[in-house]
Design a protein around this motif. Structure first.
Motif, PDB file in Angstrom:
ATOM      1  N   PHE A   1       0.841  -1.198   0.000  1.00  0.00           N
ATOM      2  CA  PHE A   1       0.000   0.000   0.000  1.00  0.00           C
ATOM      3  C   PHE A   1       0.875   1.247   0.000  1.00  0.00           C
ATOM      4  CE2 PHE A   1      -2.204  -3.344   2.322  1.00  0.00           C
ATOM      5  CZ  PHE A   1      -3.479  -3.324   1.783  1.00  0.00           C
ATOM      6  N   VAL A   2       0.558   2.188  -0.892  1.00  0.00           N
ATOM      7  CA  VAL A   2       1.203   3.503  -0.886  1.00  0.00           C
ATOM      8  C   VAL A   2       0.090   4.547  -0.802  1.00  0.00           C
ATOM      9  CG1 VAL A   2       2.668   5.149  -2.105  1.00  0.00           C
ATOM     10  CG2 VAL A   2       3.196   2.705  -2.217  1.00  0.00           C
ATOM     11  N   PHE A   3       0.108   5.330   0.267  1.00  0.00           N
ATOM     12  CA  PHE A   3      -0.894   6.359   0.511  1.00  0.00           C
ATOM     13  C   PHE A   3      -0.398   7.674  -0.080  1.00  0.00           C
ATOM     14  CE2 PHE A   3      -1.310   3.149   3.706  1.00  0.00           C
ATOM     15  CZ  PHE A   3      -2.663   3.035   3.935  1.00  0.00           C
ATOM     16  N   THR A   4      -1.275   8.370  -0.804  1.00  0.00           N
ATOM     17  CA  THR A   4      -0.906   9.619  -1.466  1.00  0.00           C
ATOM     18  C   THR A   4      -1.909  10.723  -1.148  1.00  0.00           C
ATOM     19  OG1 THR A   4      -2.135   9.117  -3.493  1.00  0.00           O
ATOM     20  CG2 THR A   4       0.146   8.352  -3.395  1.00  0.00           C
TER      21      THR A   4
ATOM     22  N   VAL B   1      -5.041   5.588  -2.030  1.00  0.00           N
ATOM     23  CA  VAL B   1      -4.063   4.567  -1.681  1.00  0.00           C
ATOM     24  C   VAL B   1      -3.923   3.645  -2.890  1.00  0.00           C
ATOM     25  CG1 VAL B   1      -5.766   3.052  -0.522  1.00  0.00           C
ATOM     26  CG2 VAL B   1      -3.324   2.810  -0.016  1.00  0.00           C
ATOM     27  N   PHE B   2      -2.690   3.425  -3.306  1.00  0.00           N
ATOM     28  CA  PHE B   2      -2.412   2.508  -4.405  1.00  0.00           C
ATOM     29  C   PHE B   2      -2.085   1.150  -3.805  1.00  0.00           C
ATOM     30  CE2 PHE B   2      -1.647   6.618  -6.316  1.00  0.00           C
ATOM     31  CZ  PHE B   2      -2.197   6.478  -7.577  1.00  0.00           C
ATOM     32  N   VAL B   3      -2.653   0.105  -4.396  1.00  0.00           N
ATOM     33  CA  VAL B   3      -2.501  -1.248  -3.860  1.00  0.00           C
ATOM     34  C   VAL B   3      -1.923  -2.159  -4.929  1.00  0.00           C
ATOM     35  CG1 VAL B   3      -3.694  -3.200  -2.777  1.00  0.00           C
ATOM     36  CG2 VAL B   3      -4.525  -0.859  -2.403  1.00  0.00           C
ATOM     37  N   ALA B   4      -1.004  -3.013  -4.502  1.00  0.00           N
ATOM     38  CA  ALA B   4      -0.456  -4.066  -5.355  1.00  0.00           C
ATOM     39  C   ALA B   4      -0.255  -5.288  -4.471  1.00  0.00           C
ATOM     40  CB  ALA B   4       0.864  -3.626  -5.985  1.00  0.00           C
ATOM     41  N   ALA B   5       0.010  -6.419  -5.092  1.00  0.00           N
ATOM     42  CA  ALA B   5       0.251  -7.642  -4.336  1.00  0.00           C
ATOM     43  C   ALA B   5       1.555  -8.269  -4.795  1.00  0.00           C
ATOM     44  CB  ALA B   5      -0.902  -8.616  -4.519  1.00  0.00           C
ATOM     45  N   LEU B   6       2.269  -8.818  -3.843  1.00  0.00           N
ATOM     46  CA  LEU B   6       3.506  -9.539  -4.100  1.00  0.00           C
ATOM     47  C   LEU B   6       3.219 -11.006  -3.827  1.00  0.00           C
ATOM     48  CD1 LEU B   6       6.558  -9.374  -4.712  1.00  0.00           C
ATOM     49  CD2 LEU B   6       6.916  -9.029  -2.252  1.00  0.00           C
ATOM     50  N   SER B   7       3.424 -11.843  -4.829  1.00  0.00           N
ATOM     51  CA  SER B   7       3.091 -13.257  -4.721  1.00  0.00           C
ATOM     52  C   SER B   7       4.239 -14.048  -4.102  1.00  0.00           C
ATOM     53  CB  SER B   7       2.776 -13.808  -6.109  1.00  0.00           C
ATOM     54  OG  SER B   7       2.302 -15.130  -6.006  1.00  0.00           O
ATOM     55  N   GLY B   8       3.876 -15.016  -3.273  1.00  0.00           N
ATOM     56  CA  GLY B   8       4.862 -15.916  -2.690  1.00  0.00           C
ATOM     57  C   GLY B   8       5.228 -17.016  -3.669  1.00  0.00           C
ATOM     58  N   ARG B   9       6.036 -17.963  -3.185  1.00  0.00           N
ATOM     59  CA  ARG B   9       6.471 -19.090  -4.020  1.00  0.00           C
ATOM     60  C   ARG B   9       6.420 -20.374  -3.217  1.00  0.00           C
ATOM     61  NH1 ARG B   9      11.555 -15.966  -6.554  1.00  0.00           N
ATOM     62  NH2 ARG B   9      10.398 -14.794  -8.085  1.00  0.00           N
ATOM     63  N   ALA B  10       6.022 -21.429  -3.873  1.00  0.00           N
ATOM     64  CA  ALA B  10       5.999 -22.763  -3.276  1.00  0.00           C
ATOM     65  C   ALA B  10       5.229 -22.779  -1.960  1.00  0.00           C
ATOM     66  CB  ALA B  10       7.418 -23.294  -3.101  1.00  0.00           C
ATOM     67  N   GLY B  11       4.131 -22.011  -1.907  1.00  0.00           N
ATOM     68  CA  GLY B  11       3.284 -21.995  -0.727  1.00  0.00           C
ATOM     69  C   GLY B  11       3.789 -21.148   0.423  1.00  0.00           C
ATOM     70  N   VAL B  12       4.882 -20.416   0.210  1.00  0.00           N
ATOM     71  CA  VAL B  12       5.450 -19.575   1.262  1.00  0.00           C
ATOM     72  C   VAL B  12       5.196 -18.109   0.912  1.00  0.00           C
ATOM     73  CG1 VAL B  12       7.550 -18.923   2.490  1.00  0.00           C
ATOM     74  CG2 VAL B  12       7.229 -21.299   1.755  1.00  0.00           C
ATOM     75  N   ALA B  13       4.575 -17.404   1.845  1.00  0.00           N
ATOM     76  CA  ALA B  13       4.267 -15.992   1.626  1.00  0.00           C
ATOM     77  C   ALA B  13       5.534 -15.148   1.712  1.00  0.00           C
ATOM     78  CB  ALA B  13       3.269 -15.509   2.674  1.00  0.00           C
TER      79      ALA B  13
ATOM     80  N   GLU C   1     -12.641   5.802   1.163  1.00  0.00           N
ATOM     81  CA  GLU C   1     -13.806   5.003   1.510  1.00  0.00           C
ATOM     82  C   GLU C   1     -13.661   3.560   1.039  1.00  0.00           C
ATOM     83  OE1 GLU C   1     -17.004   7.131  -0.288  1.00  0.00           O
ATOM     84  OE2 GLU C   1     -16.851   8.801   1.127  1.00  0.00           O
ATOM     85  N   GLY C   2     -12.538   3.253   0.401  1.00  0.00           N
ATOM     86  CA  GLY C   2     -12.311   1.895  -0.083  1.00  0.00           C
ATOM     87  C   GLY C   2     -12.899   1.628  -1.443  1.00  0.00           C
ATOM     88  N   LEU C   3     -13.312   2.675  -2.142  1.00  0.00           N
ATOM     89  CA  LEU C   3     -13.883   2.522  -3.478  1.00  0.00           C
ATOM     90  C   LEU C   3     -12.807   2.738  -4.534  1.00  0.00           C
ATOM     91  CD1 LEU C   3     -17.205   4.497  -2.955  1.00  0.00           C
ATOM     92  CD2 LEU C   3     -16.872   2.001  -2.964  1.00  0.00           C
ATOM     93  N   PRO C   4     -12.767   1.880  -5.564  1.00  0.00           N
ATOM     94  CA  PRO C   4     -11.764   2.061  -6.611  1.00  0.00           C
ATOM     95  C   PRO C   4     -12.011   3.333  -7.407  1.00  0.00           C
ATOM     96  CG  PRO C   4     -13.224   0.223  -7.129  1.00  0.00           C
ATOM     97  CD  PRO C   4     -13.636   0.738  -5.787  1.00  0.00           C
ATOM     98  N   VAL C   5     -10.932   3.962  -7.850  1.00  0.00           N
ATOM     99  CA  VAL C   5     -11.037   5.172  -8.663  1.00  0.00           C
ATOM    100  C   VAL C   5     -10.328   4.940  -9.978  1.00  0.00           C
ATOM    101  CG1 VAL C   5     -11.207   6.757  -6.707  1.00  0.00           C
ATOM    102  CG2 VAL C   5      -8.983   6.198  -7.633  1.00  0.00           C
ATOM    103  N   GLN C   6     -10.663   5.777 -10.929  1.00  0.00           N
ATOM    104  CA  GLN C   6     -10.062   5.694 -12.264  1.00  0.00           C
ATOM    105  C   GLN C   6      -9.517   7.055 -12.621  1.00  0.00           C
ATOM    106  OE1 GLN C   6     -12.345   3.711 -15.379  1.00  0.00           O
ATOM    107  NE2 GLN C   6     -12.138   5.550 -16.594  1.00  0.00           N
ATOM    108  N   PHE C   7      -8.310   7.069 -13.163  1.00  0.00           N
ATOM    109  CA  PHE C   7      -7.712   8.311 -13.619  1.00  0.00           C
ATOM    110  C   PHE C   7      -8.059   8.491 -15.081  1.00  0.00           C
ATOM    111  CE2 PHE C   7      -5.218   6.823 -10.075  1.00  0.00           C
ATOM    112  CZ  PHE C   7      -5.171   7.959  -9.285  1.00  0.00           C
ATOM    113  N   THR C   8      -8.604   9.677 -15.440  1.00  0.00           N
ATOM    114  CA  THR C   8      -9.007   9.939 -16.819  1.00  0.00           C
ATOM    115  C   THR C   8      -8.185  11.050 -17.423  1.00  0.00           C
ATOM    116  OG1 THR C   8     -10.719  11.438 -16.032  1.00  0.00           O
ATOM    117  CG2 THR C   8     -11.370   9.168 -16.471  1.00  0.00           C
TER     118      THR C   8
END
Length: 163
Positions: free
Chosen positions: A53-56, A113-125, A156-163
């Protein structure tokens, strides 16, 4: 804990609502959508995830023109400045509200807040230490205006779109 950042702005277009689409977290449009959004989606992945998470804050440069000020007042244009960032396992957060409560402890008002996910490997987070470089890369990408790989949400946790 949240890491408070310094400086760096990126110019943006207007903000508007996002509808669920490819690559978006499902759940009625909200991040945690009553237990069916972002946190649930992270749990449903093949490999364990670590959420980044990166808050802006949205604003205007000091030397903004009258036209830029008018556009910003109508919800278009402006800049986004990264304020703070954090990584969390999906189990560390029960809701978007929990994340907001933690961010409020730093007395820095944020807009997106920008959100991304980092994936684990072989079942390990991934660990928090393993997430440090990708999280810093995310901050630098946002400062440079490369935000297309991240999902932005309002306070509020709602997704936004940049136009």
């Amino acid at each position: 804990p949240l890491l408070v950042l310094g400086g760096g702005q990126v110019a943006v277009g207007g903000l508007g609502p996002v509808h669920d689409g490819p690559g978006m977290l499902k759940g009625g449009g909200a991040f945690d959508g009553g237990g069916h959004g972002g946190f649930q989606a992270a749990h449903q992945q093949r490999e364990p995830q670590r959420l980044l998470f990166v808050f802006t804050s949205a604003g205007l440069p000091d030397d903004a023109t009258d036209e830029q000020r008018e556009r910003f007042a109508s919800g278009r244009g402006g800049t986004l400045t990264p304020l703070m960032c954090v990584d969390k396992s999906p189990d560390e957060l029960t809701s978007f509200a929990t994340l907001c409560e933690e961010s409020n402890q730093f007395d820095q008002a944020w807009d997106i807040v920008f959100v991304a996910a980092l994936s684990g490997r072989a079942g390990v987070a991934p660990t928090s230490a393993q997430a440090e470089a990708p999280l810093q890369g995310m901050v630098e990408a946002i400062k440079a205006g490369r935000i297309g790989s991240f999902i932005p949400f309002n306070c509020e946790g709602l997704p936004v779109q940049f136009t």
